[in-house]
Design a protein around this motif. Structure first.
Motif, PDB file in Angstrom:
ATOM      1  N   VAL A 175       7.779  11.126  -2.345  1.00 35.21           N
ATOM      2  CA  VAL A 175       8.314  10.196  -3.342  1.00 35.21           C
ATOM      3  C   VAL A 175       7.724   8.810  -3.105  1.00 35.21           C
ATOM      4  CG1 VAL A 175      10.394   9.230  -4.380  1.00 35.21           C
ATOM      5  CG2 VAL A 175      10.480  11.514  -3.348  1.00 35.21           C
ATOM      6  N   ASP A 176       7.000   8.322  -4.097  1.00 37.74           N
ATOM      7  CA  ASP A 176       6.436   6.969  -4.020  1.00 37.74           C
ATOM      8  C   ASP A 176       7.498   5.996  -4.542  1.00 37.74           C
ATOM      9  OD1 ASP A 176       4.851   4.719  -3.976  1.00 37.74           O
ATOM     10  OD2 ASP A 176       3.698   5.254  -5.766  1.00 37.74           O
ATOM     11  N   MET A 177       8.089   5.228  -3.619  1.00 34.36           N
ATOM     12  CA  MET A 177       9.207   4.348  -3.980  1.00 34.36           C
ATOM     13  C   MET A 177       8.727   2.992  -4.504  1.00 34.36           C
ATOM     14  SD  MET A 177      11.987   6.031  -3.201  1.00 34.36           S
ATOM     15  CE  MET A 177      13.381   5.269  -2.466  1.00 34.36           C
TER      16      MET A 177
ATOM     17  N   GLY B  18       0.781  -1.231   0.000  1.00 35.60           N
ATOM     18  CA  GLY B  18       0.000   0.000   0.000  1.00 35.60           C
ATOM     19  C   GLY B  18       0.816   1.286   0.000  1.00 35.60           C
ATOM     20  N   LYS B  19       2.073   1.207  -0.431  1.00 31.91           N
ATOM     21  CA  LYS B  19       2.921   2.417  -0.490  1.00 31.91           C
ATOM     22  C   LYS B  19       2.283   3.506  -1.346  1.00 31.91           C
ATOM     23  CE  LYS B  19       6.283   0.100  -2.310  1.00 31.91           C
ATOM     24  NZ  LYS B  19       5.721  -1.214  -2.067  1.00 31.91           N
ATOM     25  N   SER B  20       1.880   3.122  -2.569  1.00 30.14           N
ATOM     26  CA  SER B  20       1.367   4.132  -3.498  1.00 30.14           C
ATOM     27  C   SER B  20       0.054   4.713  -2.991  1.00 30.14           C
ATOM     28  CB  SER B  20       1.164   3.518  -4.887  1.00 30.14           C
ATOM     29  OG  SER B  20       2.389   2.991  -5.344  1.00 30.14           O
ATOM     30  N   THR B  21      -0.821   3.845  -2.491  1.00 23.72           N
ATOM     31  CA  THR B  21      -2.098   4.310  -1.935  1.00 23.72           C
ATOM     32  C   THR B  21      -1.812   5.288  -0.794  1.00 23.72           C
ATOM     33  OG1 THR B  21      -2.981   2.115  -2.411  1.00 23.72           O
ATOM     34  CG2 THR B  21      -4.272   3.497  -0.917  1.00 23.72           C
TER      35      THR B  21
ATOM     36  N   PRO C 249       4.815   2.111 -12.464  1.00 24.70           N
ATOM     37  CA  PRO C 249       4.255   3.396 -12.000  1.00 24.70           C
ATOM     38  C   PRO C 249       2.761   3.291 -11.688  1.00 24.70           C
ATOM     39  CG  PRO C 249       4.643   3.444 -14.382  1.00 24.70           C
ATOM     40  CD  PRO C 249       5.228   2.163 -13.879  1.00 24.70           C
ATOM     41  N   SER C 250       2.347   3.882 -10.552  1.00 26.61           N
ATOM     42  CA  SER C 250       0.937   3.831 -10.146  1.00 26.61           C
ATOM     43  C   SER C 250       0.275   5.191 -10.212  1.00 26.61           C
ATOM     44  CB  SER C 250       0.823   3.347  -8.693  1.00 26.61           C
ATOM     45  OG  SER C 250       1.360   2.071  -8.542  1.00 26.61           O
ATOM     46  N   LEU C 251       1.103   6.247 -10.208  1.00 27.78           N
ATOM     47  CA  LEU C 251       0.549   7.596 -10.069  1.00 27.78           C
ATOM     48  C   LEU C 251      -0.479   7.973 -11.147  1.00 27.78           C
ATOM     49  CD1 LEU C 251       2.487  10.728  -8.962  1.00 27.78           C
ATOM     50  CD2 LEU C 251       0.905  10.861 -10.845  1.00 27.78           C
TER      51      LEU C 251
ATOM     52  N   ALA D 268       8.522   7.257  -8.138  1.00 22.05           N
ATOM     53  CA  ALA D 268       9.875   6.754  -8.426  1.00 22.05           C
ATOM     54  C   ALA D 268       9.848   5.285  -8.820  1.00 22.05           C
ATOM     55  CB  ALA D 268      10.769   6.963  -7.207  1.00 22.05           C
ATOM     56  N   ASP D 269       8.645   4.751  -9.036  1.00 21.44           N
ATOM     57  CA  ASP D 269       8.540   3.343  -9.436  1.00 21.44           C
ATOM     58  C   ASP D 269       8.576   3.272 -10.960  1.00 21.44           C
ATOM     59  OD1 ASP D 269       8.061   0.667  -9.724  1.00 21.44           O
ATOM     60  OD2 ASP D 269       6.501   0.587  -8.184  1.00 21.44           O
ATOM     61  N   ILE D 270       9.776   3.068 -11.480  1.00 20.04           N
ATOM     62  CA  ILE D 270       9.969   3.103 -12.935  1.00 20.04           C
ATOM     63  C   ILE D 270       9.357   1.869 -13.609  1.00 20.04           C
ATOM     64  CG2 ILE D 270      11.731   3.192 -14.782  1.00 20.04           C
ATOM     65  CD1 ILE D 270      11.572   5.783 -13.067  1.00 20.04           C
TER      66      ILE D 270
HETATM   67 MG   LIG Z   1       3.424   1.233  -5.572  1.00 17.52          MG
END
Ligand SMILES: [Mg+2]
Ligand SMILES: Nc1ncnc2c1ncn2[C@@H]1O[C@H](COP(=O)(O)OP(=O)(O)OP(=O)(O)O)[C@@H](O)[C@H]1O
Length: 275
Positions: free
Chosen positions: A143-145, A43-46, A72-74, A67-69
């Motif tokens: 920063v969403d890692m 749940g990092k991105s959430t 990406p979830s954004l 930053a999740d290449i």
């Molecule tokens: Mg994520």
């Protein structure tokens, strides 16, 4: 007779000495906070999207850097279809959504295109996003890692000025193992850990009965053991999931929702750490 000693030549010592890195700050923001967890899917991105919008709701100017290449979830979670523009051909302007400045590799490729890149390309993309994006007058960049303790984490820890990291985990044993690895990594690299968040903490039925699906109090216990701040528990909630999938995070969609209130409380705790 010459006394010969066995050892490394000066030239070789030079090559093997620990490299010292220059930490570049991200221009256009006062503070940078990374949201991390060594484990995937916790749940990092959430958390990152809703936390960023909570900081905005208490009066800060905020940006989100995905930053999740590789995953990406954004774009999906923030409902962005627009591509970033470049006025001068050198820097990219972030995309504004819900009053937040956003940047993601997902803006630059089609949704279903896989990023088949080796580590150095990822590092180079991270440097572009931190140095060549015209972030404008922000208080915080969140920063969403990506999951893990790999190239992206190392690049942020060694080469970019990160003011703190928030570690998100579920309370499950297998996730907690990764949390400990994550804590040790950031401690070793001297990045301050602002605190730990327990996500998918429990499920509460309509009758008010609580189910500890992934275990109980695991994250809080790790926080205590490692002398880190515990920031709060976010239950499993269907509205949070639906909002994330719909492209309008819950905190923005329903600011009075009980889960939105939890995010706001965490944002207020983080505000205390900085101001
Ligand atoms: Mg994520
Ligand atoms: N508290 C929660 N309640 C319900 N669903 C949740 C909760 N937190 C996250 N989710 C859902 O769980 C899934 C995984 O969440 P998310 O993508 O934020 O994890 P992640 O840690 O960023 O994953 P990755 O490691 O792949 O980047 C998503 O479908 C999200 O909507």
């Amino acid at each position: 007779m010459d006394k010969k000693t066995v050892g490394l030549s000066d030239a070789f010592k030079g090559q093997t000495a620990p490299k010292s890195f220059v930490k570049n700050e991200i221009k256009g923001t006062k503070f940078t906070i990374a949201v991390s967890s060594a484990k995937g899917g916790v749940g990092k991105s959430t958390f990152a999207m809703n936390f960023a919008l909570s900081l905005k709701s208490i009066g800060f100017k905020v940006g989100i850097l995905d930053a999740d290449i590789y995953g990406p979830s954004l774009p999906k979670m923030m409902g962005i279809k627009e591509k970033p523009k470049s006025e001068d051909g050198k820097s990219m302007a972030p995309v504004n959504q819900y009053g937040v400045q956003c940047m993601s590799i997902g803006f630059l490729v089609d949704e279903d295109t896989p990023m088949i890149w080796r580590g150095p390309m990822v590092t180079s993309a991270i440097k572009t996003f931190t140095q060549k994006v015209s972030w404008n007058n922000l208080d915080f960049i969140i920063v969403d890692m990506p999951p893990g303790t790999g190239d992206t984490q190392l690049t942020f820890a060694q080469e970019i000025k990160v003011d703190g990291v928030i570690i998100v985990s579920t309370p499950q044993e297998i996730a907690l193992l990764d949390v400990k690895r994550g804590i040790n990594m950031f401690d070793k690299l001297k990045v301050p850990i602002l605190g730990l968040v327990d996500n998918m903490s429990f499920f509460e039925s309509e009758e008010g009965k609580k189910y500890n699906i992934f275990g109980e109090d695991g994250v809080e216990k790790v926080a205590k053991d490692y002398k880190k701040k515990f920031l709060g528990k976010i239950p499993i909630n269907v509205d949070l999931r639906i909002a994330a999938d719909s492209g309008k995070p819950l905190v923005e969609e329903k600011p009075e929702h009980k889960i939105s209130i939890i995010f706001k409380e965490i944002a207020l705790k983080i505000k205390e750490s900085f101001l």
